[in-house]
Each structure stands twice: as structure tokens, then as C-alpha cells.
Motif scaffolding. Structure first.
Motif, mmCIF file in Angstrom:
data_model
loop_
_atom_site.group_PDB
_atom_site.id
_atom_site.type_symbol
_atom_site.label_atom_id
_atom_site.label_comp_id
_atom_site.label_asym_id
_atom_site.label_seq_id
_atom_site.Cartn_x
_atom_site.Cartn_y
_atom_site.Cartn_z
ATOM 1 N N ILE A 194 10.557 -4.076 12.035
ATOM 2 C CA ILE A 194 11.587 -4.504 11.080
ATOM 3 C C ILE A 194 12.444 -3.344 10.580
ATOM 4 C CG2 ILE A 194 10.380 -6.601 10.388
ATOM 5 C CD1 ILE A 194 9.535 -5.195 7.867
ATOM 6 N N ARG A 195 12.086 -2.148 10.999
ATOM 7 C CA ARG A 195 12.873 -0.938 10.728
ATOM 8 C C ARG A 195 13.105 -0.701 9.235
ATOM 9 N NH1 ARG A 195 13.708 1.153 15.464
ATOM 10 N NH2 ARG A 195 14.170 -0.122 17.255
ATOM 11 N N ASP A 196 12.012 -0.780 8.479
ATOM 12 C CA ASP A 196 12.068 -0.526 7.039
ATOM 13 C C ASP A 196 11.159 0.662 6.738
ATOM 14 O OD1 ASP A 196 11.718 -0.547 4.215
ATOM 15 O OD2 ASP A 196 12.211 -2.686 4.158
ATOM 16 N N GLU A 197 11.759 1.836 6.671
ATOM 17 C CA GLU A 197 11.010 3.075 6.464
ATOM 18 C C GLU A 197 10.283 3.088 5.118
ATOM 19 O OE1 GLU A 197 10.318 5.725 8.374
ATOM 20 O OE2 GLU A 197 11.369 4.850 10.081
ATOM 21 N N LYS A 198 10.948 2.605 4.063
ATOM 22 C CA LYS A 198 10.323 2.608 2.737
ATOM 23 C C LYS A 198 9.085 1.731 2.731
ATOM 24 C CE LYS A 198 10.815 1.913 -2.197
ATOM 25 N NZ LYS A 198 9.417 2.180 -2.328
ATOM 26 N N LEU A 199 9.207 0.523 3.252
ATOM 27 C CA LEU A 199 8.055 -0.363 3.296
ATOM 28 C C LEU A 199 6.948 0.254 4.146
ATOM 29 C CD1 LEU A 199 6.710 -3.023 2.550
ATOM 30 C CD2 LEU A 199 7.809 -4.048 4.552
ATOM 31 N N ALA A 200 7.304 0.863 5.247
ATOM 32 C CA ALA A 200 6.302 1.499 6.104
ATOM 33 C C ALA A 200 5.552 2.590 5.342
ATOM 34 C CB ALA A 200 6.972 2.082 7.346
ATOM 35 N N ARG A 201 6.267 3.418 4.596
ATOM 36 C CA ARG A 201 5.615 4.465 3.802
ATOM 37 C C ARG A 201 4.696 3.863 2.750
ATOM 38 N NH1 ARG A 201 10.728 6.596 3.918
ATOM 39 N NH2 ARG A 201 11.136 5.913 1.790
ATOM 40 N N ASP A 202 5.193 2.833 2.054
ATOM 41 C CA ASP A 202 4.395 2.213 0.989
ATOM 42 C C ASP A 202 3.135 1.556 1.544
ATOM 43 O OD1 ASP A 202 6.286 3.056 -0.826
ATOM 44 O OD2 ASP A 202 7.230 1.090 -1.045
ATOM 45 N N ILE A 203 3.260 0.867 2.661
ATOM 46 C CA ILE A 203 2.084 0.250 3.268
ATOM 47 C C ILE A 203 1.112 1.330 3.743
ATOM 48 C CG2 ILE A 203 1.250 -1.109 5.229
ATOM 49 C CD1 ILE A 203 3.803 -2.777 5.006
ATOM 50 N N GLY A 204 1.653 2.405 4.290
ATOM 51 C CA GLY A 204 0.806 3.499 4.761
ATOM 52 C C GLY A 204 -0.008 4.136 3.654
ATOM 53 N N LYS A 205 0.499 4.105 2.443
ATOM 54 C CA LYS A 205 -0.210 4.663 1.279
ATOM 55 C C LYS A 205 -1.161 3.663 0.629
ATOM 56 C CE LYS A 205 3.703 7.617 0.124
ATOM 57 N NZ LYS A 205 4.769 7.839 -0.860
#
Length: 75
Positions: free
Chosen positions: A41-52
Motif C-alpha cells: 500500500i506504499r505507506d511508509e508511516k504506517l509501516a514504521r508504526d506497525i514495525g514498532k
């Protein structure tokens, strides 16, 4: 497992999956959910938040918060 097509489905999956399933897909070796958010989905912010996220409840909250934020931008 199930096939996710959007953020809403991802949030729903976090609320219905077991802690063991979350741990299998999100651990020190890999983070399938974060990768999906970044690559599909190409959402870097969401990816970072989920990764944390330390657990599936926190991950679900990150997804619902991101959906709410993006929805507010459309209004």
C-alpha cells in the motif's frame, strides 16, 4: 491465512488473529505486516508504526489511527 487487500482489512485481521499468529509474522527476524504496508500500500508511516508495535492490539490501534487520519484529509 487470509489475503488482505487494504488497511481496513489489516486492522480487522489484527483484532481477530491470535497473539501467536502476530508473533509468527512480526518478530526479530521479520515483520510481514510492516513490509506489506510499505511494499503493497506504499505507506511508509504506517509501516514504521506497525514495525514498532509490540503486540497485535497496538498494531490494530496504529492502523485505525492511520485510517482516521487519512480519512480526515479527504473531508
Amino acid at each position: 491465512g487470509c489475503i488482505l487487500r487494504n488497511m481496513k482489512e489489516l486492522g480487522g485481521a489484527f483484532t481477530s488473529m491470535t497473539d501467536e499468529t502476530f508473533a509468527f509474522h512480526s518478530n526479530g527476524d521479520k515483520n510481514d505486516f510492516s513490509n506489506w504496508a510499505r511494499d503493497i500500500i506504499r505507506d511508509e508511516k504506517l509501516a514504521r508504526d506497525i514495525g514498532k508495535s509490540l503486540n497485535r492490539t497496538q498494531a490494530a490501534k496504529n492502523v485505525s489511527g492511520r485510517i482516521a487520519f487519512l480519512s480526515s484529509k479527504l473531508a
